[in-house]
Design a protein around this motif. Structure first.
Motif, PDB file in Angstrom:
ATOM      1  N   VAL A  61       6.671  -0.823  -6.457  1.00  0.00           N
ATOM      2  CA  VAL A  61       5.693  -1.921  -6.502  1.00  0.00           C
ATOM      3  C   VAL A  61       4.417  -1.522  -5.778  1.00  0.00           C
ATOM      4  O   VAL A  61       3.298  -1.804  -6.241  1.00  0.00           O
ATOM      5  N   ALA A  62       4.551  -0.852  -4.635  1.00  0.00           N
ATOM      6  CA  ALA A  62       3.372  -0.409  -3.889  1.00  0.00           C
ATOM      7  C   ALA A  62       2.537   0.568  -4.703  1.00  0.00           C
ATOM      8  O   ALA A  62       1.303   0.549  -4.649  1.00  0.00           O
ATOM      9  N   MET A  63       3.178   1.407  -5.482  1.00  0.00           N
ATOM     10  CA  MET A  63       2.443   2.339  -6.338  1.00  0.00           C
ATOM     11  C   MET A  63       1.618   1.582  -7.378  1.00  0.00           C
ATOM     12  O   MET A  63       0.469   1.944  -7.659  1.00  0.00           O
ATOM     13  N   ASP A 107       0.834  -1.199   0.000  1.00  0.00           N
ATOM     14  CA  ASP A 107       0.000   0.000   0.000  1.00  0.00           C
ATOM     15  C   ASP A 107       0.870   1.251   0.000  1.00  0.00           C
ATOM     16  O   ASP A 107       1.520   1.570   0.997  1.00  0.00           O
ATOM     17  N   ALA A 108       0.868   1.981  -1.109  1.00  0.00           N
ATOM     18  CA  ALA A 108       1.693   3.187  -1.229  1.00  0.00           C
ATOM     19  C   ALA A 108       1.167   4.336  -0.388  1.00  0.00           C
ATOM     20  O   ALA A 108       1.890   5.315  -0.149  1.00  0.00           O
ATOM     21  N   MET A 109      -0.077   4.259   0.068  1.00  0.00           N
ATOM     22  CA  MET A 109      -0.643   5.351   0.871  1.00  0.00           C
ATOM     23  C   MET A 109      -0.104   5.350   2.291  1.00  0.00           C
ATOM     24  O   MET A 109      -0.320   6.309   3.034  1.00  0.00           O
ATOM     25  N   GLN A 110       0.597   4.302   2.701  1.00  0.00           N
ATOM     26  CA  GLN A 110       1.087   4.231   4.070  1.00  0.00           C
ATOM     27  C   GLN A 110       2.461   4.858   4.255  1.00  0.00           C
ATOM     28  O   GLN A 110       2.928   5.008   5.388  1.00  0.00           O
ATOM     29  N   PRO A 164      -0.405  14.408   4.620  1.00  0.00           N
ATOM     30  CA  PRO A 164      -0.191  15.017   3.298  1.00  0.00           C
ATOM     31  C   PRO A 164      -0.363  14.025   2.146  1.00  0.00           C
ATOM     32  O   PRO A 164      -0.956  14.356   1.116  1.00  0.00           O
ATOM     33  N   ILE A 165       0.135  12.818   2.319  1.00  0.00           N
ATOM     34  CA  ILE A 165      -0.002  11.808   1.268  1.00  0.00           C
ATOM     35  C   ILE A 165      -1.466  11.423   1.089  1.00  0.00           C
ATOM     36  O   ILE A 165      -1.961  11.287  -0.048  1.00  0.00           O
ATOM     37  N   LEU A 166      -2.188  11.269   2.184  1.00  0.00           N
ATOM     38  CA  LEU A 166      -3.605  10.917   2.089  1.00  0.00           C
ATOM     39  C   LEU A 166      -4.383  12.021   1.375  1.00  0.00           C
ATOM     40  O   LEU A 166      -5.255  11.747   0.539  1.00  0.00           O
ATOM     41  N   MET A 185     -11.433   5.776   0.671  1.00  0.00           N
ATOM     42  CA  MET A 185     -10.347   4.814   0.501  1.00  0.00           C
ATOM     43  C   MET A 185      -9.104   5.173   1.312  1.00  0.00           C
ATOM     44  O   MET A 185      -8.328   4.284   1.683  1.00  0.00           O
ATOM     45  N   VAL A 186      -8.885   6.459   1.598  1.00  0.00           N
ATOM     46  CA  VAL A 186      -7.679   6.827   2.350  1.00  0.00           C
ATOM     47  C   VAL A 186      -7.849   6.589   3.849  1.00  0.00           C
ATOM     48  O   VAL A 186      -6.868   6.660   4.598  1.00  0.00           O
ATOM     49  N   LEU A 187      -9.069   6.301   4.294  1.00  0.00           N
ATOM     50  CA  LEU A 187      -9.297   6.148   5.728  1.00  0.00           C
ATOM     51  C   LEU A 187      -8.626   4.894   6.286  1.00  0.00           C
ATOM     52  O   LEU A 187      -8.127   4.908   7.420  1.00  0.00           O
ATOM     53  N   MET A 188      -8.619   3.802   5.527  1.00  0.00           N
ATOM     54  CA  MET A 188      -8.015   2.569   6.034  1.00  0.00           C
ATOM     55  C   MET A 188      -6.505   2.714   6.226  1.00  0.00           C
ATOM     56  O   MET A 188      -5.997   2.429   7.326  1.00  0.00           O
TER      57      MET A 188
END
Length: 379
Positions: A231-233, A191-194, A279-281, A265-268
């Motif tokens: 890969v996460a992206m 997960d790239a959002m983490q 900032p990423i979220l 989707m960014v909440l998880m």
């Protein structure tokens, strides 16, 4: 007992009426109760990711999660029971779109019992093993069937045309977005959002720390390696874009649809990281707005294949350009390897284009809205 068994058998005999649809308000209540269910899982994911020792199945976050399951299940069963009271029996009593959720209720309960026994006997998972637990996998699959009920209900509903309003489509958006969060949860290791902004910049700068390496081992990355972030992206790109392309093939999405979905989707990943990477979220929320603008401009649909493909590629390119741009602005500047930060959004755009071609290889004529009788057999 014999009379009870005979009564159950009578209820199972289909009376033959065509299955109907519930009201939009009923779907909205279903979606709102699904938020309770989904947020309960997010709280549980936060606990597993941020608390060092979990020693029991009976926790406050499990209480929120399973109470969410109880209220959602009760709402589905109530819709069926209302039809039973009106004289329908068997499948005729189950509203269109609600059958899969109804079947998933006892299955989810069974996996929940198995999960309790698993934790009691084998202990509580706190690392990557949580995503491979058989009881957890059963829970997530059945939960997905339950939480996407509003989407299936709206798919062929007679009052949802080719250009639905945001309010009418909102229950379907909420259900599908929370389903996407389930996928992202169980693929958290990709997960790239983490990642935090500084970690992304360091990874794409390929920074090395020779002092941290054992003697003779050579330098090691300061943070996550460039390969891991890349890969996460790719994984996150597929998870986030696929639901949008599914809906864009079915409807001309009203403005705000993608923003609503991306915000959910960014909440998880936010819960899993304790919202330490805001900032990423927020970059994904901004990407949702850009995607909504692209939909308004391109008007993609099953009949307009070129516009649909353009949305798939441009939305992915914009999303990951924002990702790297926000990371650079808040994480210490542009990465020092230009091939990585310039090429990564291009790769994402090409993957988006490929997804668009897979979802819509050939232009399709818009389907007419089905009547109640014609769509009676849809789940």
């Amino acid at each position: 007992m014999a009379s009870d068994a005979a009564g159950i058998r009578r209820l199972m005999v289909d009376t033959g009426e065509p299955r109907g649809w519930v009201s939009p308000r009923t779907d909205l209540v279903m979606a709102l109760l699904g938020i309770w269910f989904g947020v309960g899982l997010m709280i549980d994911a936060w606990a597993h990711s941020n608390l060092a020792e979990l020693e029991t199945f009976f926790t406050p976050w499990h209480a929120v999660f399973y109470s969410g399951f109880a209220v959602v299940s009760g709402w589905i069963i109530w819709q069926v029971w209302r039809n039973v009271r009106a004289g329908r029996q068997g499948l005729a009593a189950v509203p269109t779109g609600y059958l899969a959720g109804l079947v998933a209720i006892p299955a989810f309960a069974a996996f929940g019992l198995a999960d309790m026994m698993w934790h009691t006997i084998l202990g509580i998972e706190t690392t990557i093993d949580i995503f491979f637990s058989p009881s957890h996998l059963g829970l997530v699959v059945t939960m997905m069937l339950i939480i996407t009920t509003p989407l299936r209900s709206a798919w062929n509903a007679p009052d949802v045309g080719a250009r639905p309003s945001l309010g009418r489509l909102l229950p379907a958006l909420l259900g599908l977005a929370f389903a996407a969060t389930l996928v992202s949860l169980f693929l958290s290791y990709g997960d790239a959002m983490q990642y935090r902004p500084g970690g992304i910049v360091q990874a794409f700068s390929m920074l090395q720390d020779s002092a941290a390496a054992p003697r003779g081992a050579g330098p090691v990355p300061v943070g996550p390696g460039a390969e891991r972030v890349a890969v996460a992206m790719v994984v996150t790109n597929v998870i986030m874009l696929s639901p949008v392309l599914l809906l864009a093939r079915r409807w001309l999405l009203p403005f705000g649809s993608v923003t609503v979905m991306y915000t959910i989707m960014v909440l998880m990943p936010g819960a899993q990281t304790g919202f330490r990477n805001v900032p990423i979220l927020l970059s994904f929320v901004a990407a949702g707005i850009v995607s909504d603008l692209l939909i308004r401009w391109l008007r993609p649909s099953g009949e307009r294949r070129a516009a649909y493909w353009a949305l798939a590629g441009l939305s992915a390119f914009a999303t990951w350009s924002l990702y790297i741009g926000v990371a650079s602005a808040t994480g210490g500047g542009l990465p020092t390897v230009p091939e990585l930060w310039t090429g990564a959004p291009v790769v994402a755009g090409l993957i988006g284009l490929a997804l668009g071609a897979l979802f819509l290889p050939n232009a399709v004529t818009a389907e007419p809205v089905l009547s109640s009788a014609a769509g009676a057999e849809r789940a």
